[in-house]
Design a protein around this motif. Structure first.
Motif, PDB file in Angstrom:
ATOM      1  N   THR A  54      10.320  55.391  19.676  1.00  0.00           N
ATOM      2  CA  THR A  54       9.900  54.802  20.957  1.00  0.00           C
ATOM      3  C   THR A  54       8.920  55.986  21.523  1.00  0.00           C
ATOM      4  OG1 THR A  54      12.127  55.572  22.038  1.00  0.00           O
ATOM      5  CG2 THR A  54      11.758  53.389  21.213  1.00  0.00           C
ATOM      6  N   LEU A 108      20.854  54.062  21.323  1.00  0.00           N
ATOM      7  CA  LEU A 108      19.317  54.032  21.777  1.00  0.00           C
ATOM      8  C   LEU A 108      18.757  55.467  21.469  1.00  0.00           C
ATOM      9  CD1 LEU A 108      19.637  52.430  25.173  1.00  0.00           C
ATOM     10  CD2 LEU A 108      18.595  51.566  23.339  1.00  0.00           C
ATOM     11  N   GLN A 115      25.299  51.137  23.382  1.00  0.00           N
ATOM     12  CA  GLN A 115      24.242  51.613  24.388  1.00  0.00           C
ATOM     13  C   GLN A 115      24.117  53.142  23.775  1.00  0.00           C
ATOM     14  OE1 GLN A 115      23.053  49.846  26.740  1.00  0.00           O
ATOM     15  NE2 GLN A 115      21.786  51.305  27.658  1.00  0.00           N
ATOM     16  N   SER A 151      19.507  46.674  27.499  1.00  0.00           N
ATOM     17  CA  SER A 151      20.686  47.105  28.281  1.00  0.00           C
ATOM     18  C   SER A 151      21.793  46.405  27.817  1.00  0.00           C
ATOM     19  CB  SER A 151      20.234  46.770  29.773  1.00  0.00           C
ATOM     20  OG  SER A 151      21.696  47.178  30.492  1.00  0.00           O
ATOM     21  N   ILE A 159      19.154  46.644  20.047  1.00  0.00           N
ATOM     22  CA  ILE A 159      18.845  47.806  20.923  1.00  0.00           C
ATOM     23  C   ILE A 159      17.345  48.048  21.552  1.00  0.00           C
ATOM     24  CG2 ILE A 159      20.530  48.935  19.778  1.00  0.00           C
ATOM     25  CD1 ILE A 159      18.548  50.781  18.651  1.00  0.00           C
ATOM     26  N   GLY A 160      16.560  47.089  21.195  1.00  0.00           N
ATOM     27  CA  GLY A 160      15.403  47.020  21.514  1.00  0.00           C
ATOM     28  C   GLY A 160      14.448  45.925  20.797  1.00  0.00           C
ATOM     29  N   ASN A 201      14.855  57.319  19.360  1.00  0.00           N
ATOM     30  CA  ASN A 201      13.788  58.020  20.348  1.00  0.00           C
ATOM     31  C   ASN A 201      12.588  58.324  19.698  1.00  0.00           C
ATOM     32  OD1 ASN A 201      15.338  57.678  22.735  1.00  0.00           O
ATOM     33  ND2 ASN A 201      16.237  59.643  22.544  1.00  0.00           N
ATOM     34  N   VAL A 221      13.256  47.787  26.280  1.00  0.00           N
ATOM     35  CA  VAL A 221      14.646  48.721  26.076  1.00  0.00           C
ATOM     36  C   VAL A 221      15.868  47.929  26.451  1.00  0.00           C
ATOM     37  CG1 VAL A 221      15.894  50.881  26.312  1.00  0.00           C
ATOM     38  CG2 VAL A 221      13.313  50.999  26.203  1.00  0.00           C
ATOM     39  N   HIS A 260      12.232  48.713  31.218  1.00  0.00           N
ATOM     40  CA  HIS A 260      13.790  48.820  31.137  1.00  0.00           C
ATOM     41  C   HIS A 260      14.383  47.726  31.981  1.00  0.00           C
ATOM     42  CE1 HIS A 260      13.688  52.962  29.183  1.00  0.00           C
ATOM     43  NE2 HIS A 260      12.562  53.053  29.725  1.00  0.00           N
ATOM     44  N   THR A 282      19.221  46.902  14.316  1.00  0.00           N
ATOM     45  CA  THR A 282      18.536  47.551  15.408  1.00  0.00           C
ATOM     46  C   THR A 282      18.116  46.278  16.213  1.00  0.00           C
ATOM     47  OG1 THR A 282      16.923  47.084  13.571  1.00  0.00           O
ATOM     48  CG2 THR A 282      18.105  49.408  13.715  1.00  0.00           C
TER      49      THR A 282
END
Length: 303
Positions: free
Chosen positions: A127, A120, A117, A110, A98-99, A124, A108, A137, A95
């Protein structure tokens, strides 16, 4: 008070509080990977490819067992643990990539690899509980993954790797103008013994002034690291230890560190320096080219 103001006030009370300024302040909340439905064996990096070819690729059962042990350590320290929701056929172990949180802002990621990707949406539900005014982003073409972003108070180190590019570094630098942001080029190789997937595979601050470092993992001499960390405060590891992912520990506080239990030399060195070490078995997860820091996304540290 108007209905709109009341609604905003109530919503703000439900937001997850974010605060991360470094790698070692006391951890209060974290997102931990799951690995409940990893799908087909992957060749996404040289290490995963090697274990696929050798027939030593980890099983879902072993991955989940190890993560569960890690979770128990986190919860035993009173840490709030969030988990991704399962997405069929995706690892969702690491994890960190991914952020990530810098100060009170959620970035977030990229990611270079499309399959990463796709992870993500699994976070949710987490987030969505973060104030949208504190989410940013990267622009198109800017790749940055959390494993390449290491925080050290006023400084941010950004590894330039096969996963994070200079555009990603520039995005972080522009987004956090009050910080000193440093690009740290890494060794990228098809040889799994030389390849540095992310910055946290070759460098990791610990405590209040020390760091674990594999000095040959950098494509260029990282002078800023040597300016900030004294020679006597560096725990240097060799290539064999780097390959086993010695730098990829995870700090719960300035004095508490979670370490793979087979890292006997590192554990001894940490204890000698006064750290409390929480030992966990994470050898199977390491075959996916990630370890303890990779599996975590800190949301809040008290500092």
């Amino acid at each position: 008070m108007s209905d709109d103001l009341l609604t905003n006030k109530n919503n703000s009370q439900n937001y997850i509080s974010l605060h991360v300024q470094n790698e070692t302040d006391k951890l209060e909340a974290v997102v931990l990977g799951i690995g409940t439905d990893i799908g087909e064996e992957s060749e996404i990096n040289p290490t995963s490819k090697y274990h696929k070819e050798e027939g030593t690729y980890p099983t879902e059962e072993d991955i989940q067992r190890e993560i569960s042990t890690f979770e128990k350590v986190l919860k035993s320290q009173g840490i709030e643990v969030y988990r991704p929701k399962n997405i069929e056929g995706l690892e969702q172990v690491f994890t960190r990539d991914i952020g990530f949180v810098i100060d009170n802002t959620y970035v977030v990621a990229s990611m270079q690899e499309e399959v990463r990707q796709m992870e993500l949406p699994g976070v949710n539900h987490i987030t969505n509980r973060i104030d949208p005014n504190h989410i940013i982003h990267p622009p198109k073409g800017a790749n940055v993954e959390g494993g390449d972003v290491i925080l050290w108070n006023d400084h941010i180190f950004v590894g330039i790797s096969a996963r994070t590019n200079m555009e990603g570094y520039e995005f972080i630098k522009t987004s956090f103008p009050h910080k000193q942001v440093h690009a740290i080029p890494l060794v990228v190789s098809k040889d799994r013994k030389k390849n540095i997937l992310h910055l946290d595979c070759t460098f990791q601050p610990i405590g209040s002034k020390e760091a674990i470092i594999y000095e040959n993992g950098f494509a260029e001499h990282p002078q800023i690291i040597y300016d900030l960390f004294k020679e006597e405060d560096m725990l240097k590891v060799d290539q064999a230890q780097m390959n086993r992912m010695f730098p990829n520990i995870f700090s719960l506080s300035p004095k508490d560190i979670v370490v793979e239990r087979s890292f006997k030399a590192l554990i001894a060195a940490l204890k000698e320096r006064g750290y409390s070490v929480h030992e966990v078995d994470y050898t199977e997860n390491s075959k996916l080219s990630g370890l303890l820091r990779c599996s975590t996304m800190p949301l809040r540290r008290k500092g």
